[in-house]
Design an enzyme around this catalytic site. Structure first.
Site, PDB file in Angstrom:
ATOM      1  N   GLY A 105       0.811  -1.212   0.000  1.00  0.00           N
ATOM      2  CA  GLY A 105       0.000   0.000   0.000  1.00  0.00           C
ATOM      3  C   GLY A 105       0.847   1.267   0.000  1.00  0.00           C
ATOM      4  O   GLY A 105       2.001   1.255  -0.459  1.00  0.00           O
TER       5      GLY A 105
ATOM      6  N   ILE B  18      -7.002  -2.946   0.760  1.00  0.00           N
ATOM      7  CA  ILE B  18      -8.473  -2.927   0.808  1.00  0.00           C
ATOM      8  C   ILE B  18      -8.970  -1.480   0.911  1.00  0.00           C
ATOM      9  O   ILE B  18     -10.138  -1.226   0.690  1.00  0.00           O
ATOM     10  CB  ILE B  18      -9.031  -3.758   1.995  1.00  0.00           C
ATOM     11  N   ASP B  19      -8.086  -0.548   1.241  1.00  0.00           N
ATOM     12  CA  ASP B  19      -8.513   0.847   1.459  1.00  0.00           C
ATOM     13  C   ASP B  19      -8.743   1.618   0.149  1.00  0.00           C
ATOM     14  O   ASP B  19      -9.374   2.671   0.164  1.00  0.00           O
ATOM     15  CB  ASP B  19      -7.469   1.603   2.297  1.00  0.00           C
TER      16      ASP B  19
ATOM     17  N   ARG C 196     -33.976  -2.025  15.849  1.00  0.00           N
ATOM     18  CA  ARG C 196     -32.829  -1.398  16.496  1.00  0.00           C
ATOM     19  C   ARG C 196     -32.051  -0.525  15.521  1.00  0.00           C
ATOM     20  O   ARG C 196     -32.167  -0.681  14.303  1.00  0.00           O
ATOM     21  CB  ARG C 196     -31.859  -2.478  16.987  1.00  0.00           C
TER      22      ARG C 196
ATOM     23  N   GLN D  60     -12.453  -8.436   6.883  1.00  0.00           N
ATOM     24  CA  GLN D  60     -12.515  -7.719   5.597  1.00  0.00           C
ATOM     25  C   GLN D  60     -11.268  -7.932   4.747  1.00  0.00           C
ATOM     26  O   GLN D  60     -11.261  -7.640   3.557  1.00  0.00           O
ATOM     27  CB  GLN D  60     -12.735  -6.214   5.860  1.00  0.00           C
TER      28      GLN D  60
HETATM   29  O1  F6P Z   1      -4.522  -0.730   5.298  1.00  0.00           O
HETATM   30  C1  F6P Z   1      -5.311  -1.847   5.481  1.00  0.00           C
HETATM   31  C2  F6P Z   1      -5.907  -1.867   6.868  1.00  0.00           C
HETATM   32  O2  F6P Z   1      -6.705  -3.017   6.993  1.00  0.00           O
HETATM   33  C3  F6P Z   1      -6.713  -0.620   7.233  1.00  0.00           C
HETATM   34  O3  F6P Z   1      -7.990  -0.628   6.661  1.00  0.00           O
HETATM   35  C4  F6P Z   1      -6.694  -0.702   8.735  1.00  0.00           C
HETATM   36  O4  F6P Z   1      -6.839   0.570   9.303  1.00  0.00           O
HETATM   37  C5  F6P Z   1      -5.326  -1.266   9.018  1.00  0.00           C
HETATM   38  O5  F6P Z   1      -4.894  -1.924   7.834  1.00  0.00           O
HETATM   39  C6  F6P Z   1      -5.270  -2.234  10.154  1.00  0.00           C
HETATM   40  O6  F6P Z   1      -3.944  -2.538  10.391  1.00  0.00           O
HETATM   41  P1  F6P Z   1      -3.434  -3.767  11.267  1.00  0.00           P
HETATM   42  O7  F6P Z   1      -3.679  -5.017  10.480  1.00  0.00           O
HETATM   43  O8  F6P Z   1      -1.992  -3.490  11.461  1.00  0.00           O
HETATM   44  O9  F6P Z   1      -4.249  -3.761  12.524  1.00  0.00           O
END
Ligand code: F6P
Length: 357
Positions: free
Chosen positions: A111, A135-136, A171, A283
């Site tokens: 990334g 995924i971002d 809810r 995710q």
């Molecule tokens: O960059 C991908 C990501 O899954 C982000 O969406 C999330 O904020 C971060 O990585 C989580 O990081 P880690 O796996 O180090 O907790």
């Protein structure tokens, strides 16, 4: 004869193996003599010369396999010039590994942070190609990153499942979606899952407007409300703080994340029952969706072509439906964010989705 290195760095995602397979198949099919070196656990493998020799069999049957066969780790860009605990110069060590193996090219999958280090290695004279993984979907210069579409499917499934239980119990439900500092994943999964309210980092929310939107639904006889909230969502009050003040505020927050804070505010203001669901790292897990498999096969194949052409220093991106060699120097360090007034947001608003403003 070509010697190439591969490494996967940063948070994993579903289609890393598919992308490496695309690169290697694209080379094996077109080059007589190929040596492939896979560095283990991201940049650590390059720094400490920890690698495996791989052959075509290692890339068979991995198109559908999640995670990464090479392992991954985070070596933050801001620490790259800081010597390790034994005083080792990380940049010099990476160059040494590359030169020792007399690589023709190093293909780096990762990334934004990974891309900055990839660009640094390019500046240091190494032949680098970068494949945009996350995924971002926040990598500048490519329309889409791999992992994004698979993650949309999972986050959407989570919202779908919440829909039925929310309706049964009347809810308010909040589904917190990953995405770091950007809202792409929340925006797509929120729309696909039929969320009523979508909160993104790029559009600081007004808590009163969020509560108004919930009350409006109740008054219209709709017993439940679903919010898709990005993990990086921010209120307009917090957005007005300096970076330092905001960090302090988050550190002192009495809730595990922004979603729980919003839930508390909704409960207090509306008296409605609120539940929070955090699908978290699910995710990033599981098998890549078909769209990601196709994307990675194309990006990988395009990277193989750049290697055959001996044309280096690029991210292989996807622009207007075509793969493209995007100069790393033009994109490293830039973030692709959701523009608050883009067409997609306007269209979503027109269908009644509230963005809390
Ligand atoms: O960059 C991908 C990501 O899954 C982000 O969406 C999330 O904020 C971060 O990585 C989580 O990081 P880690 O796996 O180090 O907790």
């Amino acid at each position: 004869m070509k010697r190439i290195g591969l490494l996967t760095s940063g948070g994993d995602c579903q289609a890393l193996n598919a992308a490496m397979r695309g690169v290697v198949k694209g080379l094996y099919e077109n080059i007589e003599d190929l040596e492939v070196y896979g560095f283990l656990n991201g940049y650590k493998g390059l720094i400490y010369c920890d690698y495996r020799r791989l052959d075509s069999r290692d890339f068979s049957g991995i198109l559908t396999k999640g995670g990464t066969i090479l392992g991954s780790s985070r070596v933050p860009f801001k620490t790259i010039h800081v010597p390790d605990e034994k005083g080792l110069d990380k940049v010099a060590a990476m160059k040494q590994t590359y030169n020792r193996l007399t690589l023709d090219c190093l293909v780096i999958l990762g990334g934004n942070g990974t891309q900055k280090t990839a660009n640094l290695l390019r500046e240091e004279g190494l032949n680098i190609l970068h494949l945009p993984k996350t995924i971002d979907n926040d990598i500048y210069g490519t329309d889409i990153t791999f992992g994004f579409q698979s993650a949309i499917n999972i986050a959407t499934d989570a919202i779908d499942c919440i829909h039925t239980t929310a309706a049964s119990h009347n809810r308010v439900f909040i589904v917190e979606v990953m995405g770091h500092k950007v809202g792409w994943l929340t925006l797509y999964a929120g729309i696909a899952g039929g969320a009523d309210i979508i909160l993104l980092p790029e559009i600081p929310y007004d808590t009163d407007k969020v509560i108004d939107a919930i009350n409006k639904r109740s008054q219209a006889g709709k017993g439940f409300t679903i919010l898709a909230v990005a993990e990086g969502a921010i209120s307009k009050e917090d957005a007005a703080l300096s970076k330092k003040e905001y960090k302090k505020r988050v550190a002192n927050r009495m809730f595990p994340s922004v979603s729980y804070e919003i839930a508390d505010q909704i409960m207090k203001a509306s008296g409605q029952e609120v539940r929070v669901t955090v699908p978290g790292h699910t995710q990033r897990g599981g098998s890549p969706c078909p769209a990601d498999r196709v994307l990675c096969t194309r990006l990988g194949s395009a990277a193989a072509k750049a290697i055959i052409d001996e044309d280096y220093g690029y991210m292989i991106g996807m622009v207007n439906g075509n793969t493209k060699r995007v100069p790393l120097k033009d994109v490293a360090g830039k973030l692709k964010v959701v523009e608050p007034d883009c067409q997609m947001i306007k269209e979503a608003k027109r269908t009644g989705i509230s963005f809390g403003i």
